[in-house]
Design an enzyme around this catalytic site. Structure first.
Site, short mmCIF file in Angstrom:
data_model
loop_
_atom_site.label_atom_id
_atom_site.label_comp_id
_atom_site.label_asym_id
_atom_site.label_seq_id
_atom_site.Cartn_x
_atom_site.Cartn_y
_atom_site.Cartn_z
CB CYS A 161 -23.22 44.03 -19.14
SG CYS A 161 -23.13 45.78 -19.54
NE ARG A 193 -20.64 39.75 -16.23
CZ ARG A 193 -19.49 39.26 -16.67
NH1 ARG A 193 -18.83 38.42 -15.94
NH2 ARG A 193 -19.02 39.60 -17.85
CG HIS A 228 13.38 61.64 -7.39
ND1 HIS A 228 14.63 62.19 -7.57
CD2 HIS A 228 13.60 60.44 -6.79
CE1 HIS A 228 15.56 61.35 -7.13
NE2 HIS A 228 14.95 60.29 -6.65
CE LYS A 243 -14.74 40.12 -7.82
NZ LYS A 243 -13.77 41.01 -7.19
CD GLU A 290 -4.36 45.68 -4.31
OE1 GLU A 290 -4.19 46.09 -5.46
OE2 GLU A 290 -5.41 45.16 -3.91
CD1 TRP A 300 -19.82 49.43 -14.73
CD2 TRP A 300 -19.04 49.51 -16.83
NE1 TRP A 300 -18.71 50.23 -14.73
CE2 TRP A 300 -18.20 50.30 -16.00
CE3 TRP A 300 -18.73 49.41 -18.18
CZ2 TRP A 300 -17.09 50.98 -16.48
CZ3 TRP A 300 -17.62 50.10 -18.67
CH2 TRP A 300 -16.81 50.87 -17.82
CE LYS A 329 -8.64 46.54 -3.40
NZ LYS A 329 -7.91 45.60 -4.20
CD GLU A 336 -10.77 49.08 -6.04
OE1 GLU A 336 -11.17 48.92 -7.19
OE2 GLU A 336 -10.02 48.26 -5.48
CG ASN A 373 -20.86 41.88 -21.34
OD1 ASN A 373 -20.37 42.99 -21.20
ND2 ASN A 373 -20.27 40.78 -20.90
N GLY A 374 -20.75 44.28 -23.93
CA GLY A 374 -19.63 44.54 -24.83
C GLY A 374 -19.84 45.85 -25.55
C1 F6R Z 1 -9.41 46.13 -7.64
C2 F6R Z 1 -9.96 45.21 -8.61
C3 F6R Z 1 -9.54 45.32 -10.02
C4 F6R Z 1 -9.22 43.93 -10.59
C5 F6R Z 1 -8.93 44.02 -12.09
C6 F6R Z 1 -8.56 42.66 -12.67
O1 F6R Z 1 -9.91 45.90 -6.36
O2 F6R Z 1 -10.75 44.38 -8.28
O3 F6R Z 1 -8.43 46.17 -10.19
O4 F6R Z 1 -8.14 43.41 -9.89
O5 F6R Z 1 -10.04 44.51 -12.76
O6 F6R Z 1 -9.58 41.74 -12.48
P1 F6R Z 1 -9.32 40.18 -12.61
O7 F6R Z 1 -8.44 39.78 -11.48
O8 F6R Z 1 -10.67 39.56 -12.55
O9 F6R Z 1 -8.63 39.99 -13.93
#
Ligand code: F6R
Length: 602
Positions: free
Chosen positions: A2, A28, A503, A597, A480, A75, A484, A487, A101-102
């Site tokens: 948010c 956000r 396994h 994010k 990782e 969000w 990528k 998501e 936000n929260g």
């Molecule tokens: C994946 C991604 C998330 C962040 C995670 C931590 O592409 O962006 O998995 O890596 O939410 O975010 P930060 O690095 O901001 O703590």
């Protein structure tokens, strides 16, 4: 999660300023957005509100000129993605607007109490209880009551905030007053000291166009914004603080344009060579500092969430291999359950792009209470993590606008690689390797390998599942790569330690199932090749990312051998593949569904 943006001041385009601020904060949360403004020129002034479901994108606002406005990009946590649940929310009288936000953890009981007292609710959100509690707190007040109505609003906001459980940041606009109030605990809020008015935002990056003088609200603080003043309070006592700290932010102005790239994800992938070279040139001393702290600590814990956790796990391998030093990797949300043994000799290194991830912050704070020394690899100067730790190391990757971590991820690996070499007294070797990795990534992104990956993406996009395997430091890279891809493209992808396959996981392999095999020139090569053979024997389609040719590859993405920097290089082809699969599936790579994010809720 948010985004919050507010302005009060002399400029009469407050709704437009807020709209522009929300666009910068959209990463956000992009379920819905809304703005409340104070109607200009009328006394008593009315509240004007607009709310929309969906992304803010190129939206314009229909709100008229105003000197005060407050907006939110959502969000969703409580209540579906509907216009009614979009912020701002209002009290029964429509007197004041609240954005949040929260999570208000005790919202159900507060709602029950408020309903019993005759309030009516227009949304299913937890936020709305705040509006009705404020309404009660301010009932009977008129703008002329008391010495200072704005001060009264701040006190009312603090009174209500004290009743909320959970981690929240709130902003309140009362159109009868030329001010707005805010409070925070957990979720971030930043105040901006402007020339022609003052600002409120959830991220500093949204404020830098307007001012570089910022005050980061700490947990348990509230603020009152007027056109000419910013005041900070302690929520517990309601007392005004003398001279809140004002930061003069020096980091580079956010480059807002796409610079000709179709998406921020493409732009940020392309920026990696520059970011890594800059790290090698400018952050080598910081890497040495980190190495010294790691070598002198009794125990070392690398903590992060999501991609940052994968970087942390890769760091665990790098420190073991290069520096013969144990550094535990722990996922941020789990670290709190594993830290009973921490003491003053322990070192906890938090890894985070945003510096606001609540699961990480919570565990870092409790490590601090146990006396541990804290360090961080963090991209956002002045963020909560940056302010919390003893020694923050800036990733200097520049703003990352795409929801997916790309350049911030490889930047974390870059610092960890240099630090692992520095711990062995070989910082220069680490820097040189990082520069080699930057050169190879530049080649990957500019020669025909992007075309090759684009063609491969067409095949992968049609698949139902994708598997990725790696051993040693390539194991976290497999995790990782899978993150990528899934998501951004919603294709089911899973990363595994190569040795684990037999396994159980091998049961998932079917005719034509694409499998990426990370096979750098290290001691894992022969064993991972055997794993690839076993998958191929069961019908798998094998995509090798490796400096070496092999008959087992159905598709070979050839990469240069850059020794211990292989993980950094090997991160990039899966990033490009993820991006291309998203495009092939007709998706927006910058804003995948359900994500945001900066994850500031539990
Ligand atoms: C994946 C991604 C998330 C962040 C995670 C931590 O592409 O962006 O998995 O890596 O939410 O975010 P930060 O690095 O901001 O703590």
């Amino acid at each position: 999660m948010c985004g919050i943006f507010g302005y009060v001041g002399a400029q009469d385009e407050a709704p437009q300023l807020v709209l522009a601020g929300l666009k910068k904060l959209e990463y956000r949360g992009y379920d819905s957005w809304g703005i409340a403004a104070r109607e200009a020129g009328l006394a008593p002034s009315r509240l004007l509100v607009e709310k929309h479901v969906g992304k803010i994108g190129q939206a314009t606002t229909s709100l008229p000129s105003s000197h005060a406005a407050l907006g939110h990009t959502r969000w969703a946590t409580h209540g579906g993605v509907t216009q009614a649940n979009a912020h701002p929310h209002l009290d029964c009288q429509g007197r004041l607007a609240v954005i949040h936000n929260g999570i208000v953890e005790n919202h159900a009981e507060l709602r029950r109490e408020l309903l019993a007292r005759g309030h009516t609710f227009a949304s299913q959100t937890d936020t709305e209880v705040i509006c009705h509690l404020l309404e009660e707190e301010l009932t009977g007040d008129s703008p002329s009551d008391g010495d200072e109505p704005c001060e009264r609003l701040a006190q009312a906001v603090m009174g209500v905030f004290r009743r909320l459980d959970g981690l929240s940041a709130i902003g309140v606009l009362d159109p009868q007053l030329e001010c707005m109030a805010a409070a925070k605990n957990g979720s971030p809020l930043v105040l901006g000291w402007g020339e022609e008015g003052n600002f409120l935002a959830s991220d500093s990056s949204a404020l830098l166009d307007h001012t570089r003088k910022l005050t980061f609200l700490e947990d348990g603080q509230a603020a009152l914004l007027t056109a000419s003043q910013l005041m900070v309070y302690d929520v517990a006592t309601g007392e005004k603080l003398n001279e809140p700290r004002v930061w003069d932010i020096t980091w580079e102005q956010e480059v807002d344009s796409l610079d000709g790239y179709p998406h921020y994800m493409a732009k940020e992938i392309a920026e990696q060579p520059v970011v890594l070279r800059k790290l090698a040139q400018e952050q080598a001393d910081a890497a040495q500092r980190l190495a010294d702290s790691i070598m002198s600590a009794s125990t070392v814990h690398l903590v992060g969430c999501g991609s940052a956790a994968h970087a942390a796990r890769c760091g665990e391998y790098l420190f073991s291999r290069i520096a013969s030093r144990q550094a535990n990797c722990v996922v941020g949300s789990e670290f709190g359950y594993l830290e009973d043994f921490l003491d003053q000799r322990s070192l906890v290194v938090g890894l985070s792009q945003s510096g606001e991830t609540i699961d990480l912050l919570d565990s870092m704070k409790s490590a601090k209470h146990r006396g541990a020394r804290l360090s961080a690899l963090v991209n956002v100067e002045g963020s909560s993590l940056y302010r919390l730790v003893d020694d923050p190391i800036l990733l200097s990757a520049g703003p990352e606008r795409c929801v997916l971590a790309t350049k911030s991820f490889t930047a974390k690996l870059g610092v960890l690689l240099m630090a692992a070499y520095a711990a062995r007294g070989r910082l220069e070797a680490g820097k040189a390797l990082l520069e080699q990795a930057a050169d190879e990534i530049q080649s990957i992104l500019t020669d025909n390998r992007v075309e090759q990956i684009r063609a491969l993406a067409q095949r992968v996009a049609a698949a139902e599942h994708l598997y990725i395997i790696g051993r040693g430091p390539s194991y976290p890279m497999a995790l990782e790569a899978a993150l990528k891809i899934k998501e951004v493209s919603y294709l089911h992808a899973e990363g595994f330690a190569g040795g684990e396959l037999k396994h159980g996981v091998i049961a998932l392999i079917d005719e034509g199932t694409p499998c990426i095999v990370l096979a750098p020139n290290d001691e894992t090569f022969r064993a991972i090749l055997s794993g690839a053979e076993e998958i191929k024997a069961r019908g798998g389609y094998i995509i090798g990312i490796s400096p070496f040719a092999s008959d087992v590859w159905d598709e070979h993405i050839a990469v240069a051998d850059v020794g211990e920097a292989a993980s950094i290089v090997n991160a990039v082809p899966p990033q490009v593949l993820a991006y291309e699969v998203a495009l092939a599936r007709g998706l927006d790579p910058d804003k995948p569904r359900n994500l945001a994010k900066s994850v500031t809720v539990k």
